[in-house]
Write a protein that holds these residues in place. Structure first.
Motif, PDB file in Angstrom:
ATOM      1  N   ALA A 238       0.808  -1.219   0.000  1.00 25.71           N
ATOM      2  CA  ALA A 238       0.000   0.000   0.000  1.00 25.71           C
ATOM      3  C   ALA A 238       0.843   1.271   0.000  1.00 25.71           C
ATOM      4  CB  ALA A 238      -0.923  -0.005   1.219  1.00 25.71           C
ATOM      5  N   THR A 239       2.144   1.168  -0.230  1.00 21.68           N
ATOM      6  CA  THR A 239       3.038   2.323  -0.118  1.00 21.68           C
ATOM      7  C   THR A 239       2.563   3.511  -0.943  1.00 21.68           C
ATOM      8  OG1 THR A 239       4.954   0.924   0.334  1.00 21.68           O
ATOM      9  CG2 THR A 239       5.389   3.134  -0.504  1.00 21.68           C
ATOM     10  N   ARG A 240       2.125   3.285  -2.147  1.00 23.50           N
ATOM     11  CA  ARG A 240       1.730   4.370  -3.047  1.00 23.50           C
ATOM     12  C   ARG A 240       0.373   4.968  -2.678  1.00 23.50           C
ATOM     13  NH1 ARG A 240       5.339   4.291  -7.300  1.00 23.50           N
ATOM     14  NH2 ARG A 240       6.554   2.368  -7.450  1.00 23.50           N
ATOM     15  N   TRP A 241      -0.293   4.399  -1.679  1.00 24.25           N
ATOM     16  CA  TRP A 241      -1.599   4.894  -1.247  1.00 24.25           C
ATOM     17  C   TRP A 241      -1.542   5.483   0.171  1.00 24.25           C
ATOM     18  CZ3 TRP A 241      -0.669   1.131  -4.638  1.00 24.25           C
ATOM     19  CH2 TRP A 241      -1.453   1.044  -5.788  1.00 24.25           C
ATOM     20  N   LEU A 242      -0.363   5.518   0.784  1.00 24.65           N
ATOM     21  CA  LEU A 242      -0.243   5.926   2.176  1.00 24.65           C
ATOM     22  C   LEU A 242      -0.182   7.443   2.341  1.00 24.65           C
ATOM     23  CD1 LEU A 242       2.284   3.319   3.639  1.00 24.65           C
ATOM     24  CD2 LEU A 242      -0.191   3.420   3.986  1.00 24.65           C
ATOM     25  N   ALA A 243      -0.734   7.912   3.458  1.00 28.95           N
ATOM     26  CA  ALA A 243      -0.734   9.338   3.780  1.00 28.95           C
ATOM     27  C   ALA A 243       0.580   9.735   4.460  1.00 28.95           C
ATOM     28  CB  ALA A 243      -1.916   9.659   4.692  1.00 28.95           C
ATOM     29  N   VAL A 244       0.789  11.037   4.607  1.00 31.11           N
ATOM     30  CA  VAL A 244       2.033  11.562   5.187  1.00 31.11           C
ATOM     31  C   VAL A 244       2.246  11.029   6.595  1.00 31.11           C
ATOM     32  CG1 VAL A 244       3.272  13.654   5.847  1.00 31.11           C
ATOM     33  CG2 VAL A 244       1.846  13.667   3.803  1.00 31.11           C
ATOM     34  N   GLU A 245       1.207  11.085   7.439  1.00 27.58           N
ATOM     35  CA  GLU A 245       1.369  10.671   8.837  1.00 27.58           C
ATOM     36  C   GLU A 245       1.631   9.170   8.974  1.00 27.58           C
ATOM     37  OE1 GLU A 245      -3.052  10.451   7.968  1.00 27.58           O
ATOM     38  OE2 GLU A 245      -1.382  11.813   7.518  1.00 27.58           O
ATOM     39  N   ALA A 246       1.223   8.407   7.963  1.00 27.94           N
ATOM     40  CA  ALA A 246       1.532   6.974   7.988  1.00 27.94           C
ATOM     41  C   ALA A 246       3.031   6.761   7.852  1.00 27.94           C
ATOM     42  CB  ALA A 246       0.777   6.256   6.879  1.00 27.94           C
ATOM     43  N   PHE A 247       3.676   7.529   6.981  1.00 25.58           N
ATOM     44  CA  PHE A 247       5.129   7.431   6.831  1.00 25.58           C
ATOM     45  C   PHE A 247       5.847   7.995   8.053  1.00 25.58           C
ATOM     46  CE2 PHE A 247       3.907   7.779   2.215  1.00 25.58           C
ATOM     47  CZ  PHE A 247       4.289   6.492   1.868  1.00 25.58           C
ATOM     48  N   ASP A 248       5.372   9.130   8.575  1.00 25.20           N
ATOM     49  CA  ASP A 248       6.077   9.811   9.656  1.00 25.20           C
ATOM     50  C   ASP A 248       5.850   9.175  11.025  1.00 25.20           C
ATOM     51  OD1 ASP A 248       7.093  11.610   7.860  1.00 25.20           O
ATOM     52  OD2 ASP A 248       5.575  13.148   8.239  1.00 25.20           O
ATOM     53  N   GLU A 249       4.604   8.808  11.310  1.00 22.78           N
ATOM     54  CA  GLU A 249       4.248   8.339  12.652  1.00 22.78           C
ATOM     55  C   GLU A 249       3.708   6.916  12.673  1.00 22.78           C
ATOM     56  OE1 GLU A 249       1.583  11.156  14.579  1.00 22.78           O
ATOM     57  OE2 GLU A 249       2.130  12.660  13.081  1.00 22.78           O
ATOM     58  N   HIS A 250       3.565   6.292  11.503  1.00 26.93           N
ATOM     59  CA  HIS A 250       2.929   4.978  11.396  1.00 26.93           C
ATOM     60  C   HIS A 250       1.490   5.024  11.939  1.00 26.93           C
ATOM     61  CE1 HIS A 250       6.682   2.236  10.816  1.00 26.93           C
ATOM     62  NE2 HIS A 250       6.784   3.376  10.144  1.00 26.93           N
ATOM     63  N   ARG A 251       0.867   6.200  11.799  1.00 26.52           N
ATOM     64  CA  ARG A 251      -0.495   6.396  12.305  1.00 26.52           C
ATOM     65  C   ARG A 251      -1.503   6.182  11.187  1.00 26.52           C
ATOM     66  NH1 ARG A 251      -2.061   8.372  16.675  1.00 26.52           N
ATOM     67  NH2 ARG A 251      -0.029   9.307  17.093  1.00 26.52           N
ATOM     68  N   LEU A 252      -2.513   5.350  11.463  1.00 28.57           N
ATOM     69  CA  LEU A 252      -3.560   5.035  10.495  1.00 28.57           C
ATOM     70  C   LEU A 252      -4.917   5.364  11.100  1.00 28.57           C
ATOM     71  CD1 LEU A 252      -2.120   1.592   9.344  1.00 28.57           C
ATOM     72  CD2 LEU A 252      -1.882   3.776   8.161  1.00 28.57           C
ATOM     73  N   SER A 253      -5.779   5.966  10.294  1.00 29.12           N
ATOM     74  CA  SER A 253      -7.062   6.436  10.804  1.00 29.12           C
ATOM     75  C   SER A 253      -8.038   6.592   9.647  1.00 29.12           C
ATOM     76  CB  SER A 253      -6.889   7.785  11.515  1.00 29.12           C
ATOM     77  OG  SER A 253      -6.488   8.778  10.571  1.00 29.12           O
ATOM     78  N   GLU A 254      -9.220   7.124   9.958  1.00 27.59           N
ATOM     79  CA  GLU A 254     -10.167   7.461   8.905  1.00 27.59           C
ATOM     80  C   GLU A 254      -9.528   8.431   7.922  1.00 27.59           C
ATOM     81  OE1 GLU A 254     -14.510   9.683   8.303  1.00 27.59           O
ATOM     82  OE2 GLU A 254     -13.549   9.624  10.284  1.00 27.59           O
ATOM     83  N   LYS A 255      -8.721   9.366   8.425  1.00 24.67           N
ATOM     84  CA  LYS A 255      -8.117  10.377   7.565  1.00 24.67           C
ATOM     85  C   LYS A 255      -7.057   9.778   6.625  1.00 24.67           C
ATOM     86  CE  LYS A 255     -10.624  13.590   9.325  1.00 24.67           C
ATOM     87  NZ  LYS A 255     -10.102  14.859   9.840  1.00 24.67           N
ATOM     88  N   SER A 256      -6.355   8.726   7.075  1.00 21.76           N
ATOM     89  CA  SER A 256      -5.416   8.059   6.159  1.00 21.76           C
ATOM     90  C   SER A 256      -6.171   7.246   5.114  1.00 21.76           C
ATOM     91  CB  SER A 256      -4.447   7.162   6.938  1.00 21.76           C
ATOM     92  OG  SER A 256      -5.133   6.150   7.648  1.00 21.76           O
ATOM     93  N   ASP A 257      -7.317   6.689   5.495  1.00 22.53           N
ATOM     94  CA  ASP A 257      -8.158   5.999   4.506  1.00 22.53           C
ATOM     95  C   ASP A 257      -8.782   6.995   3.532  1.00 22.53           C
ATOM     96  OD1 ASP A 257      -7.639   3.428   5.211  1.00 22.53           O
ATOM     97  OD2 ASP A 257      -9.618   2.968   6.033  1.00 22.53           O
ATOM     98  N   THR A 258      -9.051   8.230   3.998  1.00 21.32           N
ATOM     99  CA  THR A 258      -9.540   9.278   3.097  1.00 21.32           C
ATOM    100  C   THR A 258      -8.493   9.565   2.022  1.00 21.32           C
ATOM    101  OG1 THR A 258     -10.905  10.310   4.810  1.00 21.32           O
ATOM    102  CG2 THR A 258     -10.267  11.689   2.950  1.00 21.32           C
ATOM    103  N   TRP A 259      -7.234   9.653   2.424  1.00 22.03           N
ATOM    104  CA  TRP A 259      -6.133   9.863   1.481  1.00 22.03           C
ATOM    105  C   TRP A 259      -6.119   8.730   0.445  1.00 22.03           C
ATOM    106  CZ3 TRP A 259      -1.545  13.251   1.987  1.00 22.03           C
ATOM    107  CH2 TRP A 259      -0.558  12.980   1.029  1.00 22.03           C
TER     108      TRP A 259
END
Length: 703
Positions: free
Chosen positions: A568-589
């Protein structure tokens, strides 16, 4: 509990007791176990495509490392000075220009010293989606440093595996025996002591003996015409050979349908000689032929072994080191010839022979299973508990029609499901867990079944039943006729069936409806992409593939993971790379990237960037380019979904309203055609019409 595990937990407890923020505490703990080493990276080689257990590694591990070192020396590639960083997140190799490799701890299966040089350390990494292992070689300046790296990496990998197996405690598949304080998966037969059936022994023998791995240079794939394909299906292999002669030059057949000679344009040969070819790994097994980019490990070609009609060592001009195979896609009614260069003629001949063995093994497997790949391979049955026990069905009710897909777990089949007392069988899709699957794969397989058993929504694929008491494990799902959306869009592009803006809005709103429903259940999909959306009749879209889905803790709006999914690397949000944080907002991305895929009809996000460099590009502010079909109001919505700060991105409900407003502003009408029918109806024939009729039936009562 190990001393190392206790020390990590003690540090985390002290930090939390001193009122350090939990996320800050996690960062401190991770840094506590992060080590960096200067070394020389020798390279990596694919070494196997079947499961390598501890016992087998203890026998052949030294030889695997020795062979890898020899192959790397023959390649004569420049050694690269790197910094090797090992942490709870994984193992990273980087020089002053780029990241060369990154492996999560779960994917590192073995670490050992080179028997011939104690300064060299080898580690084996597993790519489960590809069914492939790589052996990496790193050389340190002295034995002491190599030993420190070995001990530290082994310690962290052991810890990661303990955490993974602890997830089995919540599984519906249980066993009375426990190993190392961990509840194990009930395989349907004992790991030790039980005498396996003769069929199981033969199946395992076939599975382990029919794999070929080769490093190649990919030249091209040449499509043939629809008219010729229709004739080919009516005649034998000789007629197919004649068709290839017409398109690619003079061909002479060898036995078993392989090809002896082949001519191509000089420009293709020149491109290979200039080292401009795509370097790939070809994996041949009785499941099929899979071609993977050697750097990114991204798959770009897969054909079932039954679709491979011709293959062999071929000549291209003056070059005698080429390999080619011809595949027929019954779903698309198309035929293609795929061409590669090997290192030398001997490698090409060996690869051709191994593909022949894979075909032969597939035929033997069919004979053993009587054409039914779902027959149990063990006498005993495991025990199911909870909601899944009510979904168990008799596997004798399931009859395979044809394979229709392949993924992380194995092959997906189209089947007939004959329910007791129902005169007409239902057409379903069955996802079968491949032979030799690891325990981690089994955990994910059961997790997907548990999640699907809770869900009931028109935009989420429906679980119809399962078979988990004996191997092979099966998930029975509703069949969505046209397959994954990415596939439909790419085929449409090839056939000049262009996506329209009304269809983009229609598909996007349905995906959002499914994601909103998941969030109500406190579930995050975490793998939103066009490949995981299924397209049905009348433009109906359903979300599928829940192997990475996770539940939000009560009262939390996000989760922090130690390992990010590579796929899923090409679909990941900024905070996923920086903090490994996943949420509704990363799924929105990820949702916005999926809409971009729809607009580009299967375009690859950041296609000009190596997947290990995507994180840097995204952090620096790069975003995808606006597709031609995407209107300005729609593009504004997507850009809001890609805001650098998660809190500034809209929620699923807000995105839904924004899309409706954008549709209204552009006066976009409703979708007026069935895209799947337009793309496929001319080629799918009577069986597809029958499939569509069955799709209209209501859901039967639970078996």
């Amino acid at each position: 509990m190990s001393a190392f595990e206790s020390e990590e937990q003690r540090l985390a407890y002290e930090l939390l007791s001193s009122q350090v923020h939990p996320h800050r505490a996690m960062d401190i703990v991770e840094r506590q176990y992060t080590r960096s080493y200067h070394a020389v990276y020798k390279g990596a080689e694919p070494v196997a495509a079947a499961t390598i257990g501890s016992t087998l590694w203890s026998i052949v591990g030294g030889q695997v490392v020795t062979n890898t070192v020899k192959k790397l020396k023959k390649r004569k590639e420049d050694n690269r000075r790197v910094i090797v960083t090992v942490s709870l997140a994984g193992l990273k190799l980087e020089d002053d220009q780029e990241i060369l490799a990154f492996e999560t701890l779960k994917t590192i299966t073995h670490v050992c010293l080179d028997p011939s040089d104690a300064k060299r350390v080898a580690y084996l990494s597993h790519y489960p989606r590809l069914g492939l292992f790589y052996c990496h070689i790193i050389k340190f300046r002295d034995k002491t440093l190599a030993s420190k790296f070995l001990n530290h990496t082994t310690q962290l990998c052991t810890q990661a595996k303990r955490r993974s197996f602890s997830e089995l405690g919540s599984s519906s598949v249980v066993d009375d025996d426990e190993d190392d304080d961990m509840r194990s998966v009930d395989f349907g037969f004992e790991d030790e002591g039980e005498e396996a059936t003769g069929i199981r022994k033969q199946i395992e023998s076939l599975y382990g003996a029919t794999v070929a791995i080769a490093e190649l240079d990919y030249i091209s794939s040449a499509p043939l015409t629809q008219v010729e394909l229709a004739d080919a299906y009516k005649d034998d292999c000789d007629h197919l050979q004649l068709i290839i002669d017409t398109h690619l030059g003079k061909l002479q057949r060898e036995k078993q349908g392989s090809v002896k000679s082949l001519t191509r344009r000089k420009s293709s040969i020149r491109r290979i000689k200039n080292n401009e070819a795509q370097h790939v790994i070809l994996i041949a097994s009785m499941e099929g032929i899979r071609v993977v980019d050697s750097k990114s490990k991204e798959e770009f070609l897969f054909h079932y072994i039954k679709e491979v009609k011709l293959w062999g060592h071929v000549c291209m001009g003056k070059e005698d080191r080429a390999f080619a195979f011809v595949s027929c896609d019954a779903h698309l009614q198309s035929i293609s010839c795929h061409m590669f260069f090997t290192r030398n003629a001997q490698d090409a001949r060996e690869l051709a022979a191994n593909v022949g063995k894979a075909v032969e093994a597939s035929n033997k497997m069919d004979a053993l299973q009587g054409g039914q790949p779902f027959m149990p391979v063990a006498r005993t049955k495991g025990e199911l508990t909870g909601a899944l026990s009510r979904l168990e069905v008799d596997r004798d009710e399931i009859h395979m029609l044809r394979p229709i897909g392949a993924g992380q777990f194995g092959v997906v089949f189209e089947v007939e499901h004959q329910l007791p007392g129902v005169p007409t069988p239902h057409i379903r899709a069955v996802k079968a867990l491949r032979q030799g699957a690891s325990k981690l794969h089994m955990i994910d397989f059961v997790r997907e079944a548990e999640i699907l058993s809770e869900l009931a929504h028109p935009n989420i694929v429906r679980l119809e039943g399962l078979c988990l008491q004996q191997q092979p494990w099966l998930l029975i799902e509703e069949l969505v006729p046209y397959g994954d959306l990415d596939y439909v869009l790419r085929v449409g592009l090839e056939r000049r069936v262009n996506i329209k803006l009304p269809e983009v809005f229609h598909y996007s709103l349905q995906i959002l409806a499914g994601l909103s429903y998941l969030l109500e259940k406190r579930l995050l999909h975490l793998d939103i992409a066009a490949r995981n959306m299924l397209l049905g009749a009348r433009n109906e879209v359903k979300i599928a593939d829940f192997g990475m889905c996770r539940r939000l803790p009560e009262g939390k709006t996000s989760i922090v993971v130690k390992e990010l999914p590579k796929v899923a690397t090409r679909w990941l949000a900024v905070e996923a790379f920086d903090e490994h944080r996943l949420s509704e907002k990363s799924d929105t991305w990820a949702f916005a990237v999926t809409v971009w895929e729809i607009c580009t009809q299967g375009g690859k996000p950041y296609s000009d960037v190596h997947f290990l460099q995507v994180a840097r590009e995204v952090r620096e502010g790069r975003r995808l380019e606006q597709p031609r079909v995407c209107s300005e109001p729609l593009w504004d919505v997507l850009m809001r979904c890609w805001h650098k700060k998660a809190e500034r991105r809209p929620t699923f409900k807000e995105v839904t309203q924004l899309l409706l407003d954008a549709k209204k502003r552009t006066e976009t009408p409703d979708a007026d055609r069935d895209l799947g029918r337009v793309v496929f109806s001319r080629t799918m024939g009577k069986s597809f019409k029958h499939q569509q009729q069955l799709h209209q039936q209501q859901r039967p009562p639970s078996p």
